[in-house]
Design a protein around this motif. Structure first.
Motif, PDB file in Angstrom:
ATOM      1  N   ILE A 184       1.822  -4.841   9.715  1.00 32.93           N
ATOM      2  CA  ILE A 184       1.065  -5.113   8.492  1.00 32.93           C
ATOM      3  C   ILE A 184       1.588  -4.153   7.444  1.00 32.93           C
ATOM      4  CG2 ILE A 184      -1.207  -5.288   7.428  1.00 32.93           C
ATOM      5  CD1 ILE A 184      -2.414  -5.920  10.081  1.00 32.93           C
ATOM      6  N   SER A 185       2.137  -4.728   6.391  1.00 31.39           N
ATOM      7  CA  SER A 185       2.832  -3.926   5.380  1.00 31.39           C
ATOM      8  C   SER A 185       2.087  -3.992   4.049  1.00 31.39           C
ATOM      9  CB  SER A 185       4.263  -4.448   5.202  1.00 31.39           C
ATOM     10  OG  SER A 185       4.242  -5.821   4.851  1.00 31.39           O
ATOM     11  N   TRP A 186       2.454  -3.072   3.182  1.00 30.32           N
ATOM     12  CA  TRP A 186       1.891  -3.021   1.827  1.00 30.32           C
ATOM     13  C   TRP A 186       2.998  -3.407   0.861  1.00 30.32           C
ATOM     14  CZ3 TRP A 186      -2.920  -2.502  -0.065  1.00 30.32           C
ATOM     15  CH2 TRP A 186      -3.055  -2.234  -1.431  1.00 30.32           C
ATOM     16  N   PRO A 229      -3.377 -11.047  -9.167  1.00 35.93           N
ATOM     17  CA  PRO A 229      -2.293 -11.999  -9.481  1.00 35.93           C
ATOM     18  C   PRO A 229      -2.872 -13.400  -9.661  1.00 35.93           C
ATOM     19  CG  PRO A 229      -2.349 -11.551  -7.139  1.00 35.93           C
ATOM     20  CD  PRO A 229      -3.382 -10.648  -7.768  1.00 35.93           C
ATOM     21  N   ALA A 230      -2.040 -14.325 -10.125  1.00 38.11           N
ATOM     22  CA  ALA A 230      -2.450 -15.731 -10.216  1.00 38.11           C
ATOM     23  C   ALA A 230      -2.926 -16.199  -8.846  1.00 38.11           C
ATOM     24  CB  ALA A 230      -1.278 -16.582 -10.686  1.00 38.11           C
ATOM     25  N   LEU A 231      -4.038 -16.929  -8.800  1.00 36.53           N
ATOM     26  CA  LEU A 231      -4.611 -17.353  -7.518  1.00 36.53           C
ATOM     27  C   LEU A 231      -3.936 -18.606  -6.971  1.00 36.53           C
ATOM     28  CD1 LEU A 231      -8.384 -16.630  -8.231  1.00 36.53           C
ATOM     29  CD2 LEU A 231      -6.723 -15.204  -7.006  1.00 36.53           C
ATOM     30  N   ARG A 232      -3.260 -19.335  -7.849  1.00 38.60           N
ATOM     31  CA  ARG A 232      -2.397 -20.439  -7.408  1.00 38.60           C
ATOM     32  C   ARG A 232      -0.987 -20.086  -7.841  1.00 38.60           C
ATOM     33  NH1 ARG A 232      -6.719 -23.929  -9.081  1.00 38.60           N
ATOM     34  NH2 ARG A 232      -7.457 -25.244  -7.361  1.00 38.60           N
ATOM     35  N   PRO A 237       4.093 -12.679  -1.300  1.00 42.41           N
ATOM     36  CA  PRO A 237       3.729 -11.261  -1.418  1.00 42.41           C
ATOM     37  C   PRO A 237       2.739 -10.943  -2.541  1.00 42.41           C
ATOM     38  CG  PRO A 237       5.910 -11.644  -2.350  1.00 42.41           C
ATOM     39  CD  PRO A 237       5.456 -12.952  -1.773  1.00 42.41           C
ATOM     40  N   ARG A 238       2.624 -11.803  -3.567  1.00 40.75           N
ATOM     41  CA  ARG A 238       1.721 -11.485  -4.678  1.00 40.75           C
ATOM     42  C   ARG A 238       0.349 -12.069  -4.373  1.00 40.75           C
ATOM     43  NH1 ARG A 238       2.906 -13.358  -9.663  1.00 40.75           N
ATOM     44  NH2 ARG A 238       4.005 -15.151  -8.816  1.00 40.75           N
ATOM     45  N   ARG A 239      -0.476 -11.245  -3.703  1.00 37.36           N
ATOM     46  CA  ARG A 239      -1.766 -11.670  -3.177  1.00 37.36           C
ATOM     47  C   ARG A 239      -2.868 -10.820  -3.798  1.00 37.36           C
ATOM     48  NH1 ARG A 239      -0.277 -14.491   0.932  1.00 37.36           N
ATOM     49  NH2 ARG A 239      -2.371 -14.621   1.814  1.00 37.36           N
ATOM     50  N   VAL A 240      -4.119 -11.188  -3.533  1.00 36.29           N
ATOM     51  CA  VAL A 240      -5.234 -10.371  -4.044  1.00 36.29           C
ATOM     52  C   VAL A 240      -5.094  -8.953  -3.491  1.00 36.29           C
ATOM     53  CG1 VAL A 240      -7.718 -10.134  -4.194  1.00 36.29           C
ATOM     54  CG2 VAL A 240      -6.687 -12.425  -4.209  1.00 36.29           C
ATOM     55  N   ASN A 241      -4.860  -8.836  -2.191  1.00 33.61           N
ATOM     56  CA  ASN A 241      -4.425  -7.572  -1.599  1.00 33.61           C
ATOM     57  C   ASN A 241      -3.000  -7.776  -1.106  1.00 33.61           C
ATOM     58  OD1 ASN A 241      -6.903  -5.909  -1.704  1.00 33.61           O
ATOM     59  ND2 ASN A 241      -7.729  -7.486  -0.338  1.00 33.61           N
ATOM     60  N   PRO A 242      -2.079  -6.950  -1.554  1.00 32.81           N
ATOM     61  CA  PRO A 242      -0.659  -7.218  -1.253  1.00 32.81           C
ATOM     62  C   PRO A 242      -0.264  -6.808   0.162  1.00 32.81           C
ATOM     63  CG  PRO A 242      -0.857  -5.241  -2.597  1.00 32.81           C
ATOM     64  CD  PRO A 242      -2.251  -5.791  -2.440  1.00 32.81           C
ATOM     65  N   LEU A 243      -0.926  -7.435   1.152  1.00 33.79           N
ATOM     66  CA  LEU A 243      -0.623  -7.154   2.554  1.00 33.79           C
ATOM     67  C   LEU A 243       0.375  -8.170   3.079  1.00 33.79           C
ATOM     68  CD1 LEU A 243      -4.265  -6.476   3.867  1.00 33.79           C
ATOM     69  CD2 LEU A 243      -2.476  -4.764   3.411  1.00 33.79           C
ATOM     70  N   GLY A 244       1.352  -7.708   3.829  1.00 33.78           N
ATOM     71  CA  GLY A 244       2.291  -8.582   4.500  1.00 33.78           C
ATOM     72  C   GLY A 244       2.038  -8.582   5.993  1.00 33.78           C
ATOM     73  N   LEU A 245       2.385  -9.706   6.641  1.00 36.53           N
ATOM     74  CA  LEU A 245       2.232  -9.810   8.093  1.00 36.53           C
ATOM     75  C   LEU A 245       3.560 -10.302   8.648  1.00 36.53           C
ATOM     76  CD1 LEU A 245       0.248  -9.741  10.548  1.00 36.53           C
ATOM     77  CD2 LEU A 245      -0.231 -12.159  10.060  1.00 36.53           C
ATOM     78  N   SER A 246       4.261  -9.423   9.387  1.00 36.81           N
ATOM     79  CA  SER A 246       5.589  -9.758   9.895  1.00 36.81           C
ATOM     80  C   SER A 246       5.582  -9.689  11.417  1.00 36.81           C
ATOM     81  CB  SER A 246       6.637  -8.752   9.392  1.00 36.81           C
ATOM     82  OG  SER A 246       6.687  -8.710   7.988  1.00 36.81           O
TER      83      SER A 246
END
Lengths: 172, 172
Positions: free
Chosen positions: A55-57, A68-71, A92-101
Motif C-alpha cells: 500500500i503506497s502513498w 481531485p475530480a471524482l470522475r 493514482p489521483r484519488r480522494v486519498n492517494p493510496l496505491g495497491l500493488s
C-alpha cells in the motif's frame, strides 16, 4: 487519520508517465523496498509468501491537497475517452492517494525487500505491507470487472504509451 | 500523510472480538458502506464490478498512537502460539492500522454500497474503495502463502472463537 511512512521504494522508474500502470503488467522488472530499520522486525515471516500487497502513498506528503475530480478518464480509456468514478478505477489521483500493488516477493534481507512487478516510481513512500493470501484475496469464481472487461490491457502499458496510442496524437 | 474518511461501514457487528477475521470467511453476511455524499459521484461505474477492495482504518482517529509490537501472534496461531512479523500477517494492530477487505458488491444506490463479506465492525471508517480486477489482483499461478499454508482457517472464525479453541482455555 495520520499515516507513518514505513519504507521507500527504490526502482529504476523516475517518473510516473513512463512507469507501467500496474505491477501485473510489468511482472519481470525488479525493485527494492527499503523498510525503515525501525520496522525491519515486522518483516519476519514475509519471505514464506510468494506475493504481497504494497500500500503506497501516491500524493504529496503532508496535509491533503484539494480533492481531485471524482470522475476521471482512466489511462486505459484515453482512446475513447470515457469518464469513470475514481472508486471504480485504480488511478493514482484519488480522494486519498493510496496505491495497491500486488508484487512478487523475491528476497527479504534485513530491512530490504526485493520484489518483482514494478508500477511505482523511485522514492514512493510505502505505508503498509500485507502478505497475499489466496484464501482471502481471490474471489471463488470468475468475476465481472466492469469497464475493464471491455478494454485491451497491454503488457507494459504506461500513461505515456496509452496517451500516444490515442486518436488525438495520430499524425494528420 | 493525512487521510480523509470517505465513508463509514454499517454492519451488524458491534465488537471486533466477535467479528470474523476476514471477509472471505464470512461471504454470506451483508453490510452497507455509507459513502460521504460529497464523494458519491466517485462510485460511478463500481456496480459493474462483482468485487471490490475496501481499505479501512482499524485504529483510533487522529494522530498515530504508539507503535504496536512488531511481532505478534496472529489470531489463527493462538493455539500454538507463534509470533509473526506484522508485515507477514493480516492482523489489525499494525504500524499503520489499515485493513484490506475483499467484498462482493451487491448494489450501489446513490451513496450507499451494499456488500457481502463482513469483517468490519459497525462504524469502521473507510479510506478508499478500489475495484477488484482479476488481471491485476490475481497471481498467475498457485502461490505459497507462508505460515497460513499450514493452518486451518475455519469459516466464520472470530478472535474469540480462535481464543476459545486454544489449549489455555480448555477446562482442567
Amino acid at each position: 487519520l495520520v499515516l507513518r511512512v514505513i519504507g521507500v521504494v527504490r526502482s529504476g522508474r523516475a517518473n510516473r508517465a513512463d512507469t507501467p500502470v500496474q505491477a501485473a503488467l510489468n511482472r519481470a522488472e525488479e525493485a527494492v523496498l527499503e523498510v525503515d530499520p525501525l520496522y525491519a522486525e515486522a518483516l519476519d515471516g514475509l519471505s514464506g509468501f510468494d506475493f504481497a500487497w504494497l500500500i503506497s502513498w501516491l500524493g504529496e506528503r503532508g496535509a491533503p491537497g484539494p480533492t481531485p475530480a471524482l470522475r476521471q478518464v482512466p489511462f486505459l480509456l484515453r482512446r475513447e475517452p470515457r469518464e469513470i468514478g475514481v472508486f471504480a478505477t485504480r488511478g493514482p489521483r484519488r480522494v486519498n492517494p493510496l496505491g495497491l500493488s500486488l508484487v512478487q516477493v523475491v528476497e527479504v534481507d534485513g530491512n530490504r525487500v526485493r520484489f518483482a512487478g514494478v508500477d511505482l516510481v523511485d522514492g514512493t513512500p510505502i505505508v503498509d505491507i500485507k502478505p497475499y493470501v489466496s484464501r482471502f484475496d481471490r474471489p471463488d469464481r470468475d468475476v465481472r470487472c466492469g469497464w475493464l472487461d471491455g478494454v485491451e490491457v497491454p503488457d507494459g502499458a504506461t500513461p505515456s504509451s496509452l496517451d500516444a496510442a490515442g486518436p488525438d496524437s495520430r499524425p494528420g
